[in-house]
Scaffold this motif. Structure first.
Motif, mmCIF file in Angstrom:
data_model
loop_
_atom_site.group_PDB
_atom_site.id
_atom_site.type_symbol
_atom_site.label_atom_id
_atom_site.label_comp_id
_atom_site.label_asym_id
_atom_site.label_seq_id
_atom_site.Cartn_x
_atom_site.Cartn_y
_atom_site.Cartn_z
ATOM 1 N N PRO A 139 0.804 -0.846 0.475
ATOM 2 C CA PRO A 139 0.363 -0.676 -0.390
ATOM 3 C C PRO A 139 0.721 1.522 -0.210
ATOM 4 O O PRO A 139 0.060 2.223 -1.020
ATOM 5 C CB PRO A 139 -1.124 -0.352 1.267
ATOM 6 N N LEU A 140 2.096 1.282 0.823
ATOM 7 C CA LEU A 140 2.918 3.068 0.521
ATOM 8 C C LEU A 140 3.340 2.826 -0.964
ATOM 9 O O LEU A 140 3.474 3.878 -1.171
ATOM 10 C CB LEU A 140 4.393 1.990 1.379
ATOM 11 N N LEU A 141 3.276 1.559 -1.688
ATOM 12 C CA LEU A 141 4.308 1.847 -2.678
ATOM 13 C C LEU A 141 2.986 2.349 -4.065
ATOM 14 O O LEU A 141 2.877 3.459 -3.962
ATOM 15 C CB LEU A 141 4.843 1.083 -3.400
ATOM 16 N N ARG A 142 2.174 1.879 -3.071
ATOM 17 C CA ARG A 142 0.536 2.295 -3.920
ATOM 18 C C ARG A 142 0.181 3.857 -4.556
ATOM 19 O O ARG A 142 -0.160 4.288 -4.609
ATOM 20 C CB ARG A 142 -0.303 1.997 -3.569
ATOM 21 N N SER B 270 -1.497 -4.238 -11.106
ATOM 22 C CA SER B 270 -1.676 -4.685 -9.678
ATOM 23 C C SER B 270 -1.022 -5.486 -8.821
ATOM 24 O O SER B 270 -0.674 -5.746 -8.485
ATOM 25 C CB SER B 270 -3.533 -4.498 -9.205
ATOM 26 N N GLU B 271 -0.820 -6.882 -9.866
ATOM 27 C CA GLU B 271 -0.362 -7.851 -9.833
ATOM 28 C C GLU B 271 1.798 -7.485 -9.886
ATOM 29 O O GLU B 271 2.271 -8.148 -9.214
ATOM 30 C CB GLU B 271 -0.808 -8.741 -10.361
ATOM 31 N N ARG B 272 1.809 -6.894 -10.878
ATOM 32 C CA ARG B 272 3.714 -6.229 -11.006
ATOM 33 C C ARG B 272 3.600 -5.150 -9.692
ATOM 34 O O ARG B 272 5.009 -4.951 -9.734
ATOM 35 C CB ARG B 272 3.560 -5.355 -12.009
ATOM 36 N N SER C 19 8.702 -4.528 -6.337
ATOM 37 C CA SER C 19 8.825 -4.181 -8.226
ATOM 38 C C SER C 19 7.402 -2.898 -8.520
ATOM 39 O O SER C 19 6.632 -2.969 -7.884
ATOM 40 C CB SER C 19 7.862 -5.529 -8.475
ATOM 41 N N VAL C 20 7.694 -3.027 -10.021
ATOM 42 C CA VAL C 20 6.919 -2.186 -10.310
ATOM 43 C C VAL C 20 6.378 -1.711 -11.583
ATOM 44 O O VAL C 20 7.344 -2.215 -12.141
ATOM 45 C CB VAL C 20 7.476 -0.180 -10.021
ATOM 46 N N GLN D 240 12.980 -3.338 -9.651
ATOM 47 C CA GLN D 240 12.508 -3.924 -10.187
ATOM 48 C C GLN D 240 11.716 -3.419 -11.643
ATOM 49 O O GLN D 240 10.094 -3.154 -11.050
ATOM 50 C CB GLN D 240 12.407 -5.954 -9.797
ATOM 51 N N GLY D 241 11.774 -3.493 -12.487
ATOM 52 C CA GLY D 241 10.314 -3.074 -13.555
ATOM 53 C C GLY D 241 10.110 -3.759 -14.304
ATOM 54 O O GLY D 241 10.134 -5.188 -14.363
#
Length: 180
Positions: free
Chosen positions: A81-84, A113-115, A130-131, A165-166
């Motif tokens: 959630p922090l990444l979102r 959303s899975e990435r 991972s983004v 990781q992209g």
């Protein structure tokens, strides 16, 4: 003009030049280079030991700025959630202060959303974020936003290296240093 007047003026001029030279010398303090002192400081929010720190781009666009974020004193925000929240960009007072983001605008829904993921912390490797977008061409500020946000906030009381990781590659793990 007499010899005395000329000598008096010459002595006064020499004294004035010596005084100016001493002022320009800076009191004998020698110059030093930049001294590295370790990791960047972390921001502590009074009354909230579980607060996360998000890093956004300053309104001048020249550096990343820490922004405290808390959902309550009894809760610690999980890394995904922090990444979102980071990917959504600044809101509220941070947006009003002119802070922006260097990260690409993405909709974190459906397949994307899975990435969006954050690996488990490993003391010898740190974490991997991972983004859902390519990362090879990310600007330095965008990388700093991800590395600093997760290096400081993902693991309590630890500043950890972060790999990104992209969809195209994985950038090597680095430590948060907002000034680099």
């Amino acid at each position: 003009m007499t010899g005395r007047t000329t000598r008096s003026r010459a002595t006064a001029a020499a004294a004035a030049l010596t005084g100016c030279a001493l002022l320009l010398a800076g009191c004998g303090i020698k110059r030093t280079g930049v001294i590295e002192s370790g990791h960047a400081a972390t921001v502590k929010v009074p009354g909230s030991k579980n607060a996360a720190t998000l890093y956004f781009v300053s309104k001048d666009g020249d550096r990343v700025v820490p922004v405290p974020f808390s959902i309550g004193t009894d809760y610690m925000l999980a890394p995904v959630p922090l990444l979102r929240i980071l990917l959504d960009g600044p809101t509220g007072p941070a947006s009003a202060a002119g802070l922006t983001t260097a990260l690409p605008k993405v909709s974190v829904s459906g397949a994307d959303s899975e990435r969006v993921a954050v690996s488990k912390y490993q003391p010898d490797k740190g974490i991997t974020v991972s983004v859902p977008f390519p990362v090879a061409g990310l600007s330095d500020l965008a990388r700093k936003q991800l590395v600093c946000t997760f290096g400081v906030s993902a693991v309590r009381d630890t500043v950890t290296p972060v790999a990104i990781q992209g969809t195209d590659t994985t950038l090597p793990a680095t430590d948060c240093n907002p000034r680099r």
